[in-house]
Scaffold this motif. Structure first.
Motif, PDB file in Angstrom:
ATOM      1  N   GLU A  92       0.833  -1.204   0.000  1.00 34.95           N
ATOM      2  CA  GLU A  92       0.000   0.000   0.000  1.00 34.95           C
ATOM      3  C   GLU A  92       0.866   1.253   0.000  1.00 34.95           C
ATOM      4  OE1 GLU A  92      -2.748  -0.674   3.245  1.00 34.95           O
ATOM      5  OE2 GLU A  92      -4.048  -1.901   1.982  1.00 34.95           O
ATOM      6  N   GLY A  93       1.890   1.202  -0.832  1.00 41.47           N
ATOM      7  CA  GLY A  93       2.722   2.379  -1.034  1.00 41.47           C
ATOM      8  C   GLY A  93       3.844   2.586  -0.028  1.00 41.47           C
ATOM      9  N   GLU A  94       3.947   1.692   0.975  1.00 38.79           N
ATOM     10  CA  GLU A  94       4.991   1.886   1.982  1.00 38.79           C
ATOM     11  C   GLU A  94       5.939   0.686   2.010  1.00 38.79           C
ATOM     12  OE1 GLU A  94       2.682   4.010   5.616  1.00 38.79           O
ATOM     13  OE2 GLU A  94       1.809   2.158   4.837  1.00 38.79           O
ATOM     14  N   ASN A  95       7.201   0.972   2.213  1.00 36.60           N
ATOM     15  CA  ASN A  95       8.181  -0.109   2.278  1.00 36.60           C
ATOM     16  C   ASN A  95       8.164  -0.748   3.673  1.00 36.60           C
ATOM     17  OD1 ASN A  95      10.260  -1.871   2.100  1.00 36.60           O
ATOM     18  ND2 ASN A  95      11.818  -0.356   1.489  1.00 36.60           N
ATOM     19  N   LEU A  96       7.732  -2.011   3.732  1.00 36.70           N
ATOM     20  CA  LEU A  96       7.598  -2.689   5.024  1.00 36.70           C
ATOM     21  C   LEU A  96       8.950  -2.886   5.706  1.00 36.70           C
ATOM     22  CD1 LEU A  96       4.889  -5.425   4.334  1.00 36.70           C
ATOM     23  CD2 LEU A  96       4.601  -3.142   5.286  1.00 36.70           C
ATOM     24  N   LEU A  97      10.012  -2.929   4.897  1.00 36.86           N
ATOM     25  CA  LEU A  97      11.330  -3.168   5.483  1.00 36.86           C
ATOM     26  C   LEU A  97      11.824  -1.954   6.266  1.00 36.86           C
ATOM     27  CD1 LEU A  97      13.079  -5.114   2.588  1.00 36.86           C
ATOM     28  CD2 LEU A  97      11.954  -5.996   4.635  1.00 36.86           C
ATOM     29  N   GLU A  98      11.133  -0.825   6.080  1.00 36.63           N
ATOM     30  CA  GLU A  98      11.547   0.372   6.824  1.00 36.63           C
ATOM     31  C   GLU A  98      10.667   0.627   8.036  1.00 36.63           C
ATOM     32  OE1 GLU A  98      11.334   3.227   3.704  1.00 36.63           O
ATOM     33  OE2 GLU A  98      13.266   2.621   2.836  1.00 36.63           O
ATOM     34  N   LYS A  99       9.720  -0.264   8.275  1.00 35.81           N
ATOM     35  CA  LYS A  99       8.789  -0.067   9.392  1.00 35.81           C
ATOM     36  C   LYS A  99       9.454  -0.432  10.722  1.00 35.81           C
ATOM     37  CE  LYS A  99       5.108   1.080   7.087  1.00 35.81           C
ATOM     38  NZ  LYS A  99       4.530   2.415   7.283  1.00 35.81           N
ATOM     39  N   SER A 100       9.005   0.242  11.779  1.00 34.97           N
ATOM     40  CA  SER A 100       9.495  -0.113  13.112  1.00 34.97           C
ATOM     41  C   SER A 100       8.788  -1.380  13.579  1.00 34.97           C
ATOM     42  CB  SER A 100       9.192   1.019  14.090  1.00 34.97           C
ATOM     43  OG  SER A 100       7.797   1.082  14.319  1.00 34.97           O
ATOM     44  N   ALA A 101       9.327  -1.990  14.640  1.00 36.48           N
ATOM     45  CA  ALA A 101       8.729  -3.217  15.169  1.00 36.48           C
ATOM     46  C   ALA A 101       7.269  -2.973  15.548  1.00 36.48           C
ATOM     47  CB  ALA A 101       9.519  -3.707  16.381  1.00 36.48           C
ATOM     48  N   LYS A 102       7.023  -1.822  16.149  1.00 32.99           N
ATOM     49  CA  LYS A 102       5.664  -1.482  16.590  1.00 32.99           C
ATOM     50  C   LYS A 102       4.716  -1.356  15.391  1.00 32.99           C
ATOM     51  CE  LYS A 102       2.866  -0.293  19.871  1.00 32.99           C
ATOM     52  NZ  LYS A 102       2.132  -1.521  19.738  1.00 32.99           N
ATOM     53  N   GLU A 103       5.184  -0.669  14.340  1.00 29.62           N
ATOM     54  CA  GLU A 103       4.341  -0.509  13.145  1.00 29.62           C
ATOM     55  C   GLU A 103       4.054  -1.859  12.492  1.00 29.62           C
ATOM     56  OE1 GLU A 103       5.534   3.848  11.350  1.00 29.62           O
ATOM     57  OE2 GLU A 103       7.070   2.297  11.332  1.00 29.62           O
ATOM     58  N   MET A 104       5.067  -2.736  12.505  1.00 30.66           N
ATOM     59  CA  MET A 104       4.865  -4.068  11.922  1.00 30.66           C
ATOM     60  C   MET A 104       3.796  -4.830  12.686  1.00 30.66           C
ATOM     61  SD  MET A 104       6.224  -4.591   9.133  1.00 30.66           S
ATOM     62  CE  MET A 104       5.661  -6.268   8.864  1.00 30.66           C
ATOM     63  N   GLN A 105       3.771  -4.660  14.025  1.00 27.13           N
ATOM     64  CA  GLN A 105       2.758  -5.368  14.819  1.00 27.13           C
ATOM     65  C   GLN A 105       1.355  -4.938  14.426  1.00 27.13           C
ATOM     66  OE1 GLN A 105       3.861  -4.763  18.921  1.00 27.13           O
ATOM     67  NE2 GLN A 105       5.807  -5.811  18.582  1.00 27.13           N
ATOM     68  N   ASN A 106       1.194  -3.651  14.097  1.00 24.61           N
ATOM     69  CA  ASN A 106      -0.124  -3.200  13.669  1.00 24.61           C
ATOM     70  C   ASN A 106      -0.505  -3.764  12.306  1.00 24.61           C
ATOM     71  OD1 ASN A 106      -0.661  -1.708  15.960  1.00 24.61           O
ATOM     72  ND2 ASN A 106       0.480   0.063  15.198  1.00 24.61           N
ATOM     73  N   ILE A 107       0.509  -3.937  11.472  1.00 21.70           N
ATOM     74  CA  ILE A 107       0.227  -4.451  10.128  1.00 21.70           C
ATOM     75  C   ILE A 107      -0.106  -5.946  10.190  1.00 21.70           C
ATOM     76  CG2 ILE A 107       1.308  -4.960   7.901  1.00 21.70           C
ATOM     77  CD1 ILE A 107       2.831  -2.252   8.296  1.00 21.70           C
ATOM     78  N   ARG A 108       0.663  -6.678  10.996  1.00 19.38           N
ATOM     79  CA  ARG A 108       0.430  -8.121  11.107  1.00 19.38           C
ATOM     80  C   ARG A 108      -0.941  -8.385  11.716  1.00 19.38           C
ATOM     81  NH1 ARG A 108       5.815  -8.784  14.213  1.00 19.38           N
ATOM     82  NH2 ARG A 108       7.322  -8.605  12.515  1.00 19.38           N
ATOM     83  N   GLY A 109      -1.725  -9.205  11.055  1.00 16.73           N
ATOM     84  CA  GLY A 109      -3.044  -9.526  11.588  1.00 16.73           C
ATOM     85  C   GLY A 109      -4.059  -8.433  11.342  1.00 16.73           C
ATOM     86  N   LEU A 136      -8.803 -13.450   9.762  1.00 16.76           N
ATOM     87  CA  LEU A 136      -9.575 -12.548   8.909  1.00 16.76           C
ATOM     88  C   LEU A 136     -10.560 -11.707   9.710  1.00 16.76           C
ATOM     89  CD1 LEU A 136     -10.136 -14.663   5.697  1.00 16.76           C
ATOM     90  CD2 LEU A 136      -8.210 -13.261   6.419  1.00 16.76           C
ATOM     91  N   SER A 137     -10.594 -11.927  11.049  1.00 17.64           N
ATOM     92  CA  SER A 137     -11.543 -11.179  11.876  1.00 17.64           C
ATOM     93  C   SER A 137     -11.269  -9.680  11.816  1.00 17.64           C
ATOM     94  CB  SER A 137     -11.472 -11.662  13.321  1.00 17.64           C
ATOM     95  OG  SER A 137     -10.179 -11.429  13.839  1.00 17.64           O
ATOM     96  N   CYS A 138     -10.044  -9.307  11.465  1.00 15.84           N
ATOM     97  CA  CYS A 138      -9.713  -7.892  11.430  1.00 15.84           C
ATOM     98  C   CYS A 138      -9.700  -7.349  10.003  1.00 15.84           C
ATOM     99  CB  CYS A 138      -8.375  -7.655  12.112  1.00 15.84           C
ATOM    100  SG  CYS A 138      -8.394  -8.223  13.797  1.00 15.84           S
ATOM    101  N   ARG A 139     -10.272  -8.107   9.088  1.00 12.94           N
ATOM    102  CA  ARG A 139     -10.461  -7.661   7.695  1.00 12.94           C
ATOM    103  C   ARG A 139      -9.189  -7.120   7.046  1.00 12.94           C
ATOM    104  NH1 ARG A 139     -16.533  -5.690   8.683  1.00 12.94           N
ATOM    105  NH2 ARG A 139     -16.975  -7.486   9.954  1.00 12.94           N
ATOM    106  N   PRO A 140      -8.207  -7.952   6.883  1.00 14.81           N
ATOM    107  CA  PRO A 140      -6.970  -7.511   6.250  1.00 14.81           C
ATOM    108  C   PRO A 140      -7.190  -7.321   4.749  1.00 14.81           C
ATOM    109  CG  PRO A 140      -6.902  -9.861   6.594  1.00 14.81           C
ATOM    110  CD  PRO A 140      -8.184  -9.382   7.210  1.00 14.81           C
TER     111      PRO A 140
END
Lengths: 295, 320, 306
Positions: free
Chosen positions: B72-89, B169-173
């Motif tokens: 979605e336009g953002e490089n996941l490899l540059e995300k912080s650990a916290k941001e990754m947790q929000n993305i996961r799931g 899928l409960s969180c509609r990814p």
């Protein structure tokens, strides 16, 4: 011709690769190598004790009683003027001998019972496994103490008492391994072509239970050393003037205030020995199937 | 619209034998709502690719050394650990092969779904519990109200996988990575689980990366297919195009390896040789030792992606 | 759950019977006749006759065992040869000392060992892991009797901070509890680390991570909750071993518990006391085993919920 060659070569290749890999894994396990080195050193000390020890282990010298460590007496002297260093050196013979004896008896008892339980199954298994659980649950030192109260003190009795109270892990590991082996084709084939039970056990099953039992044996040696020396320390094991490490510790106990060296050095010897076997056993367990020996 | 784009991804593992280059510069993308099949033999790096997207590769021993994962336009490899947790799931979900071991045995299914909902607070859910029941209902678990109180061991294999899907899928990814979701299940249950995924995909408008070695599953469920070989992508194309007109010799070999009723068993093409190891991979094209059409250049130079038009991409010197 | 506990209880009956049989047979393994073994050599003929009657020595061994067990069930553990005191009294006065010592040792080793194990697992393969596991291995290999002597040497004789032996207040508990407990830190930390790592490798830990849970929550909510099951069982199994270690430690520190009693009884062949102690330790062993199973059942829904 070509086909058979193709079929057999990958198998031998993988097995060679596997043993090679195990070996490399072991070589990289530094604590295990240190452990092995200490054990080899210990065995050498035991063999060459008369050469290494400056004095006889029971040579009394009343002109040099309870001397602190010095160049003449590295670990000092005890209440009879005996050289503690020489006694500790000779003591390695007893420690190694007793520990291996205990473990060998445990191996024979445990493997036999475990093989019978696993192979025959049914009532035999229920009976043996129940018995194994019973012995397993009970702390060996207490059971051994109870036995010693009946059969009397002495190093041989201690060996017997400990061995017959702590074989349970071997029985369990063997039983589990035999159960898994029984399902294998080559064992089933053996049964199908009518080989006798004892021949199947000896030819197919025994070779395959060696590795896990060997790992377990290495890991059991420290327990054997600790329990036998604890019993000797309490005065139920090796009797004077034996240079058993536990016995030396016991003799030094009353002089802890004035002659700390008598009790200190044999303790360090015990600690180093158990540490070495534990490191080696850990390494071996990591290399061989770790799951099998954990419980 | 492109949802996820993977560019020149390199991943290496420190193994007992040495440094293994497990992903050697892979490129692919996936559009919104689309299903992309990721196929290949075991060990080709397809699961690792899925885990990389969520940055779930254990580091050490694994490490992404190069590349970009644009979601979605953002490089996941540059995300912080916290941001990754929000993305996961939350925005990207993943399900795994064996539902017997992928659910925590000591918590109820409902608790495990509730945990995800509480964490990501998806819109349009009145309460956590409603969300749990709704999620179980959406994967066709009968009597979801009471089933939510069950522990995983009280569910059958197929039900567990559906429970897993419900949780993820409960969180509609907007993207689901399904790593061999049916491999460990009975054949009869496989179709049901795939159907559940397809239904939810339509409902949520989500894209799916379906990792599998089963070409039958690919043919049935996917829009596009990426064929992986030894840490590289050999070929990407629409599913019909790939099955009808495979270009890469490896793809041809794979397709030839499916037993088909209308062919004699002797015709079954088997790709000779075995998957190369990643520590000392073959130079040039990694497939060349097994390739019947290998040329001199294949032994020297790594092939680049060749666009054959209509989104059909192949990495092979035959088309360079 | 109740059925599970009942089943476990029924399974433990043969174990108790087996150990009591061993405790009983010790008398018969010993050279000499049981009456002399039980009463000592200086007993009066009347006392001898009375005991023979009570034991039913003319009957088969199994009947005698039954009688003995019957007496035990009625709380009659016999009389100490040495002190002429009823064995139940002698043990009763010492039980609390042993429990105080072993529980202090147990709690301190658990409170240190468990966090160290978790820490090492969380920092797997780092220097912190290697160092803490090296220390754990050191304690694990330590002979506890030697460790006890070294503690006395350092803290009592040299620094004079703590008393050498006896049991005249809380200060007296510190060294024996350390001697008994610290070596156990090694095995507890190693076990905790191994179990934690095992669960961390489980796929449901990966699932939790894929769900977006923080590393901290994964560790405490998902990993440790599962690793706790086998560790709890092992801890309960380890308690009887602590009691056995108490024989040595209590002897060194002149701590008036059951262990010291056991040592003295064996030295002086006080058979009624030895038998009773074996019996009590057997029952405690089975009890702790059972408790461990019950705790496992409570923690593990796969056992609890059918």
């Amino acid at each position: 011709m070509e086909k058979t060659q193709e079929q057999s070569s990958p198998q031998t290749f993988t097995s060679r690769l596997n043993s090679n890999r195990s070996f490399r894994k072991f070589i990289r396990h530094k604590p295990a190598l240190v452990g092995l080195a200490i054990i080899i050193l210990l065995i050498l000390i035991a063999i060459f004790a008369p050469v290494i020890a400056p004095f006889e282990y029971d040579a009394q010298d009343f002109s040099s009683i309870r001397l602190p460590p010095s160049a003449d007496h590295l670990f000092g002297t005890d209440k009879y003027g005996r050289d503690v260093f020489s006694r500790v050196v000779y003591g390695s013979r007893i420690a190694l001998m007793v520990a291996s004896l205990v473990v060998v008896i445990e191996l024979v008892l445990g493997v036999t019972l475990g093989m019978m339980a696993g192979y025959f199954g049914g009532k035999v298994d229920t009976l043996i496994s129940g018995f194994t659980d019973m012995v397993w649950a009970f702390p060996p030192l207490i059971l051994a103490l109870g036995l010693i109260s009946a059969i009397g003190a002495g190093l041989v009795n201690v060996v017997i008492a400990i061995a017959i109270t702590s074989w349970a892990p071997f029985s369990r590991v063997t039983r589990a391994k035999v159960l898994s082996m029984k399902e294998r084709e080559f064992v089933e084939a053996g049964i199908a072509i009518g080989e006798t039970n004892s021949s199947i056990l000896a030819r197919y099953i025994l070779p395959n239970i060696i590795a896990p039992n060997l790992v377990l044996a290495t890991l059991t040696i420290p327990a054997a050393i600790l329990t036998t020396s604890a019993l000797s320390f309490l005065g139920f094991g090796a009797q004077p003037p034996s240079p058993d490490w536990g016995a030396i510790l016991n003799e030094g106990r009353e002089f802890l205030r004035d002659a700390w060296w008598i009790s200190t050095f044999p303790g360090i010897a015990i600690l180093l020995t158990t540490l070495a076997f534990n490191f080696l056993g850990d390494g071996l367990r990591d290399v061989f199937d770790p799951k099998q020996t954990v419980q | 619209m492109t949802l996820l784009e993977i560019k020149n991804l390199h991943l290496q593992f420190q193994s007992d034998e040495g440094l293994a280059l497990v992903l050697d510069g892979i490129n692919f993308d996936i559009k919104k709502g689309e299903t992309l099949g990721l196929v290949g033999e075991s060990g080709c790096g397809k699961s690792v690719t899925g885990l990389s997207v969520l940055r779930l590769i254990p580091t050490p021993p694994g490490e992404i050394t190069e590349g970009e994962i644009i979601f979605e336009g953002e490089n996941l490899l540059e995300k912080s650990a916290k941001e990754m947790q929000n993305i996961r799931g939350g925005r990207i979900a993943m399900i795994f092969q064996d539902p017997m071991v992928s659910l925590n045995p000591v918590y109820t299914i409902g608790d495990q779904i509730a945990e995800a909902i509480d964490l990501h607070q998806p819109k349009g859910i009145t309460s956590t519990w409603d969300g749990v029941v709704e999620a179980l209902d959406s994967v066709q678990i009968a009597d979801p109200e009471s089933r939510a109180h069950n522990y995983p061991h009280q569910f059958s294999g197929g039900m567990r996988q559906r429970g897993m899907i419900a949780m993820m899928l409960s969180c509609r990814p907007s993207l689901l990575i399904a790593d061999e979701p049916t491999t460990a299940l009975d054949v009869t249950v496989q179709a049901q689980v795939l159907q559940v995924i397809a239904d939810l995909q339509k409902e949520l408008g989500m894209a799916v990366i379906l990792i599998t070695h089963n070409l039958g599953v690919v043919a049935e469920s996917c829009d596009r297919v990426a064929v992986m070989y030894a840490g590289t992508i050999a070929e990407i194309a629409d599913v019909e195009k790939l099955f009808e007109n495979p270009k890469h010799p490896y793809t041809r070999g794979l397709l030839g390896a499916i037993p088909r009723a209308d062919r004699d068993m002797n015709d079954l093409a088997i790709i000779e040789g075995s998957v190369p190891n990643h520590v000392n991979p073959p130079k040039g094209c990694r497939f060349h030792p097994r390739c019947k059409e290998a040329m001199d250049i294949c032994r020297i130079e790594k092939p680049t992606d060749v666009d054959l038009g209509e989104d059909h991409i192949v990495a092979c010197h035959l088309y360079g | 759950m109740l059925r599970y506990i009942t089943k476990r209880l029924i399974f433990s009956i043969p174990i108790v019977l087996g150990v009591t049989l061993i405790a009983f047979l010790i008398l018969y393994l010993t050279p000499g006749d049981p009456v002399t073994n039980l009463l000592g050599s200086r007993a009066t003929p009347e006392a001898r006759a009375e005991l023979s009657e009570k034991l039913g020595l003319d009957q088969p061994v199994l009947v005698q065992y039954g009688r003995w067990l019957g007496n035990v069930l009625h709380g009659d553990l016999g009389t100490s040869i040495l002190t002429k005191q009823p064995v139940s009294e002698a043990i009763g006065s010492r039980l609390s000392y042993t429990l105080k010592l072993t529980l202090t040792a147990f709690l301190s080793s658990v409170l240190i060992g468990i966090p160290v194990g978790i820490f090492a697992a969380a920092k797997q393969n780092t220097a912190a892991d290697h160092i803490s596991m090296g220390i754990a291995m050191f304690f694990y290999s330590m002979p506890d009797f030697w460790f006890g002597l070294m503690l006395i040497l350092v803290f009592s004789l040299t620094l004079q901070w703590l008393p050498v032996s006896g049991a005249y207040g809380p200060k007296y508990l510190i060294l024996p509890a350390l001697a008994l407990g610290l070596p156990k830190i090694g095995s507890i930390a190693r076990l905790m680390r191994a179990e934690t790592l095992e669960v961390m490798r489980e796929e449901y830990s990966l699932t939790a991570r894929a769900k977006g849970i923080s590393e901290w929550l994964i560790m405490f909510k998902h990993v440790l909750r599962n690793a706790a099951i086998p560790v709890m069982v092992m801890l309960f199994l380890a308690l009887p071993w602590l009691i056995s270690g108490a024989v040595v430690i209590e002897t060194i520190f002149a701590w008036p518990g059951m262990g010291q009693l056991m040592y003295q009884a064996i030295l002086r062949k006080d058979f009624p006391v030895i038998q009773a102690l074996l019996l009590i330790i057997a029952i405690l062993t089975v009890l702790f085993n059972l408790l461990g199973d019950v705790v496992a059942g409570l923690l593990d829904p796969r056992i609890r919920v059918k």
